[in-house]
Design a protein around this motif. Structure first.
Motif, short mmCIF file in Angstrom:
data_model
loop_
_atom_site.label_atom_id
_atom_site.label_comp_id
_atom_site.label_asym_id
_atom_site.label_seq_id
_atom_site.Cartn_x
_atom_site.Cartn_y
_atom_site.Cartn_z
N GLY A 1 54.27 35.28 54.09
CA GLY A 1 53.11 34.39 54.09
C GLY A 1 52.43 34.35 52.74
O GLY A 1 52.42 35.36 52.03
N LYS A 2 51.86 33.22 52.40
CA LYS A 2 51.05 33.08 51.18
C LYS A 2 51.69 33.79 49.97
O LYS A 2 51.02 34.58 49.30
CB LYS A 2 49.65 33.65 51.38
N GLY A 3 52.97 33.56 49.78
CA GLY A 3 53.62 34.16 48.62
C GLY A 3 54.02 35.61 48.77
O GLY A 3 54.73 36.16 47.94
N ASP B 1 50.67 26.68 57.64
CA ASP B 1 49.64 27.52 57.02
C ASP B 1 49.40 28.78 57.86
O ASP B 1 48.28 29.06 58.30
CB ASP B 1 48.34 26.71 56.88
N GLU C 1 54.57 27.85 55.20
CA GLU C 1 54.06 26.75 54.37
C GLU C 1 53.57 25.59 55.24
O GLU C 1 52.44 25.13 55.13
CB GLU C 1 55.21 26.27 53.47
N LEU D 1 50.99 33.02 58.99
CA LEU D 1 51.79 34.18 58.63
C LEU D 1 52.93 34.32 59.63
O LEU D 1 52.75 34.02 60.80
CB LEU D 1 50.93 35.45 58.67
N LYS E 1 59.60 31.18 55.45
CA LYS E 1 58.83 30.61 54.33
C LYS E 1 58.44 29.16 54.63
O LYS E 1 57.31 28.73 54.39
CB LYS E 1 59.64 30.67 53.04
#
Lengths: 263, 263, 263
Positions: free
Chosen positions: C174-176, C160, C157, C162, C153
């Motif tokens: 990735g991305k939540g 930016d 973050e 995956l 995670k």
């Protein structure tokens, strides 16, 4: 010449020529195994202090520019120079010709040492002849073998060499002769480096056989026929790679003649 | 010692030693797979800034000079120096010894770091002992294992090491002991780099087992026996390579004892 | 997204994206074969004068630091810089992250070019996040995938990107989103470089598919499912390597959906 092809396959098995390979990282293992399977003895060496010594003790040289860099290009040039000097046969595989300027410059330098045979796909042969109007797609061909025949004739003439255009049909061009071989299988394009292995096998044949056109034809026929027979037994590209090595080792004369499609 | 051999094979499986390999481009994949198949954990690293760090975290080192060049020779020397310093066991495969001066010089430098084991074919062992009156044929042997025994004794004495002469019969020489292993199959000579894989497996065994003579004997027996069993199931060298890895992974104690021929 | 996964597999087969690989010597052959088996077209090139040209003609880039040295690190940086500049997707496999300072420094430099995807085992992901309290055992993981989720995670973050944590369960972060894939087979850990091949296959999918999270998920599911199906037919790691390539080539939609375990 056709009737001599099997005899040449047996000659390679009997003589077990020592073949020096300067080839790419991707295919070194398969290439060595293909040479062993046809009865030849492979050696791989590229260090500048020893590369010319190795050419001296070998019967033929194979150069493949797949994963070149400056050090390896220098190794290739040293080896080709020595082969040329000693009159030893050598075969060039111009992987990715036309894809970058760096490859084109390297190939120009290598061609000055007059390879005995050049084997590439149609895009590469077209690029070598600077007649390439077909965009190159990496190392795979986007052109058909037949389109490259005129290019191959030019190269054969200019560098006094034999050219083998690999593809669905393999076409051999040189000294006024054009030979077509219609063996192989589409699944072969799904295994990496089979073209590179075919080039190495050509090295074994030009090492052991005086008539270079017959040597090139026998090697190309053997490889495509074994690929075709192996593909029939294979569930996919993984087993094809395995079965091809088995077949190169154990193909019988009967299988060879029954499968051969030459014109 | 004979009765301990299977126990040592199980020890390697249980301990899964980390084995650092600086080896040649042709065999890296097979070598790593052979190590995994016997239960070891392979690592390959050669960058000068990290090669000694890697030796420090591993239980043994394997050095194979098959496709050496100046950068790689320096990597090998740095690694061997560190192994020697830390008292970690290491094995040397002198591929192509005698073929070029460059190889001979490299080997002299490596030998000063006292390998625990040297494994080569008869021609290579003869060349190492500078008693080589047999012309070297590239990387394949032209001499029989038995001819090289005197050379192996000299080397074992001079460098305080164990020597394994690979061939139709594998012969292990060291500290007054001579052990013969009569396993294997002729088809194994048609697969590239099986000797290199055997050397790597020796690395795994000297990593995990204190008695180095027993470790070397167990590794050599295991590899030749698996090759022999795999060859029986194989249509050619392609399938032998596959079946050998399977057998190294799944050989049973019963198969081992029934096949072993030791003297 | 789940319902799109098979469609993406077919897209890769149809588009046959050109994927540029700068990877390690151990796995080059398998990696190229895995790419061909899923329908992509691999290229391997690392020479400084051409490496950026190759990035330009490819649809994605794969960087794997397995057997790095200074020359290759420079190749990787040149390629990643170009991919970043041109907005081309690229995937990073941080082999052996945490094992040496040299690897850690190299990874820091590469991360500045913002990989689209990072795929590694739990130990490597923990090391990348500098949250590594688990000792690294060479290139194999000593940590479970789940322990590395927090690390993933952080990385996702910070850069930016995956992240795919490979292991018994593959976890995509990735991305939540957090996606778990419960396919694969323990025997896969006994074949060298399957992780590296999975990374290359991810390269093919991010080349051809716009939704990068779906591309990563489809690639990871395909690879693990094929490994699981292939393992069922395999006597050991040798045949698994062969059967995996066959299955990547010939898996049917029915086999895919029946085997998929996603959460």
């Amino acid at each position: 010449m056709e009737k001599n092809l099997w005899k040449h396959i047996e000659t390679v098995r009997t003589q077990s020529p020592l073949v020096h390979n300067i080839t790419n990282f991707v295919v070194m293992n398969n290439t060595a195994n293909a040479l062993l399977a046809v009865g030849a003895s492979p050696i791989m060496a590229h260090a500048h202090p020893e590369v010319q010594d190795m050419v001296s003790i070998c019967q033929a040289l194979v150069i493949n520019i797949g994963t070149l860099n400056d050090y390896w290009v220098r190794s290739m040039l040293l080896a080709a120079e020595k082969a040329n000097q000693l009159g030893k046969p050598w075969v060039l595989d111009p992987v990715g010709a036309g894809a970058t300027n760096y490859r084109n410059h390297t190939l120009s330098a290598l061609l000055s040492y007059k390879p005995t045979v050049i084997r590439g796909n149609a895009s590469e042969i077209l690029a070598l002849a600077k007649a390439n109007t077909t965009p190159t797609k990496g190392v795979d061909s986007t052109a058909e073998s037949s389109e490259a025949i005129e290019a191959a004739k030019l190269i054969a003439e200019k560098y006094d060499t034999l050219v083998c255009i690999s593809g669905k049909t393999d076409i051999i061009v040189g000294k006024g002769a054009i030979i077509s071989l219609d063996n192989g299988d589409a699944l072969m394009t799904k295994v990496t480096g089979l073209g590179c292995s075919a080039t190495a096998v050509i090295g074994a044949f030009i090492a052991a056989i005086d008539n270079k056109l017959e040597a090139l034809t026998a090697a190309t026929a053997l490889f495509s026929i074994c690929g075709q027979l192996a593909a029939k037994q294979s569930a996919g590209p993984g087993s094809l790679q395995v079965n091809l090595l088995d077949k190169l080792h154990n193909i019988s004369e009967e299988e060879f003649w029954q499968t051969l499609k030459i014109a």
